[in-house]
Design an enzyme around this catalytic site. Sequence first.
Site, short mmCIF file in Angstrom:
data_model
loop_
_atom_site.label_atom_id
_atom_site.label_comp_id
_atom_site.label_asym_id
_atom_site.label_seq_id
_atom_site.Cartn_x
_atom_site.Cartn_y
_atom_site.Cartn_z
N GLY A 118 -28.36 44.27 91.04
CA GLY A 118 -29.34 44.34 89.95
C GLY A 118 -29.11 45.54 89.05
O GLY A 118 -28.02 46.12 88.99
N ASP A 119 -30.18 45.91 88.41
CA ASP A 119 -30.21 47.00 87.46
C ASP A 119 -29.56 48.29 88.02
O ASP A 119 -28.63 48.85 87.44
CB ASP A 119 -31.72 47.21 87.21
N GLY A 120 -30.03 48.71 89.20
CA GLY A 120 -29.53 49.93 89.84
C GLY A 120 -28.04 49.82 90.14
O GLY A 120 -27.26 50.75 89.87
N THR A 141 -30.86 39.39 90.81
CA THR A 141 -32.21 39.85 91.14
C THR A 141 -33.19 38.69 91.04
O THR A 141 -33.09 37.88 90.12
CB THR A 141 -32.71 41.00 90.23
N ASP A 143 -36.11 39.23 90.28
CA ASP A 143 -37.10 39.70 89.30
C ASP A 143 -36.79 39.24 87.87
O ASP A 143 -37.65 39.32 87.01
CB ASP A 143 -37.17 41.23 89.31
N HIS A 289 -41.44 39.33 101.30
CA HIS A 289 -40.01 39.02 101.30
C HIS A 289 -39.66 37.55 101.54
O HIS A 289 -38.48 37.20 101.44
CB HIS A 289 -39.29 39.91 102.32
O1 F6P Z 1 -35.91 43.81 93.13
C1 F6P Z 1 -36.17 42.82 94.06
C2 F6P Z 1 -37.37 43.15 94.89
O2 F6P Z 1 -37.57 42.08 95.79
C3 F6P Z 1 -38.63 43.48 94.11
O3 F6P Z 1 -39.24 42.33 93.61
C4 F6P Z 1 -39.41 44.25 95.14
O4 F6P Z 1 -40.32 45.15 94.53
C5 F6P Z 1 -38.35 45.02 95.85
O5 F6P Z 1 -37.14 44.33 95.66
C6 F6P Z 1 -38.60 45.18 97.34
O6 F6P Z 1 -37.55 45.93 97.85
P1 F6P Z 1 -37.29 46.25 99.39
O7 F6P Z 1 -36.16 45.36 99.80
O8 F6P Z 1 -36.90 47.67 99.39
O9 F6P Z 1 -38.54 45.97 100.16
#
Ligand code: F6P
Length: 366
Positions: A118-120, A141, A143, A289
């Site tokens: 993704g972005d990062g 992503t 998102d 998730h």
């Molecule tokens: O960027 C994808 C995402 O699922 C977001 O929608 C959510 O805020 C984040 O990742 C959750 O991340 P982690 O895997 O660190 O719980």
Amino acid sequence: MSKILVCTGGGDCPGLNAVIRGIVKAAKHDKQENEVWGSIEAFNGILKDPPDIRRLKNRTVRGIHVKGGTIIKTTNKGNPLDFPTRDEKGHWITEDRSEELVAKIKQYGFDAVVNIGGDGSQKISQALYEKGMNVIGVPKTIDNDLSATDLTFGFSTAVQITSDSFDKLVTTAASHNRVMIMEVMGRDAGWIALHTAIAGGAEICLIPEIPYDINRILKIIKKRYRKGKGFVNIVISEGAKPMDGEVVGKTSHDAGDTHIKLGGVANHLRAQLEAAGCEAQIRTTILGHVQRGGTPIAYDRILASAMGVKAFDLIKEKQFGTMVALRNNAITSVSLKDAISEYNHVDLDHYLIHTARSLGIAFGGE
Ligand code: F6P
């Protein structure tokens, strides 16, 4: 011949395996003898000594396009520029290992790296490109918050999951005359919530781009009950916030992953509604998730496969420093620099905002 390294970084997403398979199959289909390898857990695999990398052959990727997750694993703590490590006292700190990474990629004879993320992750791709790495980005992503591509794979699967869940909540809301609040992911972009609200027929949709007014929401709820409609379904994005309020989440103090972890705004909204005098029973569901898990829907398998094949094409054309993108119904590429320059918020002039409003969906704000 090209020796290619593939990485998946950041949160997982349905369709990652289809991208990997696309790259491996396109490399095999090519007239040249190519080799594809996967670095286990993003760049962490290559930084290990000995490296944790795996040869990806046609037989390794057979049938994986239908599977969720990623066969080469992923991590949120794999930024080589901010790599978590312990100091001599055993405390977690971070260090820049990017030069070491670029040197190792050369040492192991890789001609190109495909960084799926993704972005990062694409910010990391650009930084590594500037340090001399031959990198191609593939956007990933659920998102859908990357502006350089019309769509990211995984998003449509996530929306299918949220919409299926929403449908289930509607029948129980109607049976009990309740207010149901369903929280979905999306970080700072309201795409998942907006699509779910339209697909599911929500009464109220709360997204980060439109801060909500609790009194306005309460008014809508009261009106529906007064008219005898008897239940209200709300979809709220994890990054939504009240006017003059903050997002709900926890700051992560994990070395290498200090992002704010969003989550819990549904319960916050419930408390706000109760405090403001909402008499209806309220229930909350935080999907979490499950939105990222399981098998990708057909559309995402296709998009991810096309993106994997395009990544290989870009390697052949030596178009390094670019990211694969879907634009105007064509698979193309954009420079990584442009790809990371703008976040893809929901534009309030977007046709789906108009669609939602015309369908009677309220956004709870201006
Ligand atoms: O960027 C994808 C995402 O699922 C977001 O929608 C959510 O805020 C984040 O990742 C959750 O991340 P982690 O895997 O660190 O719980």
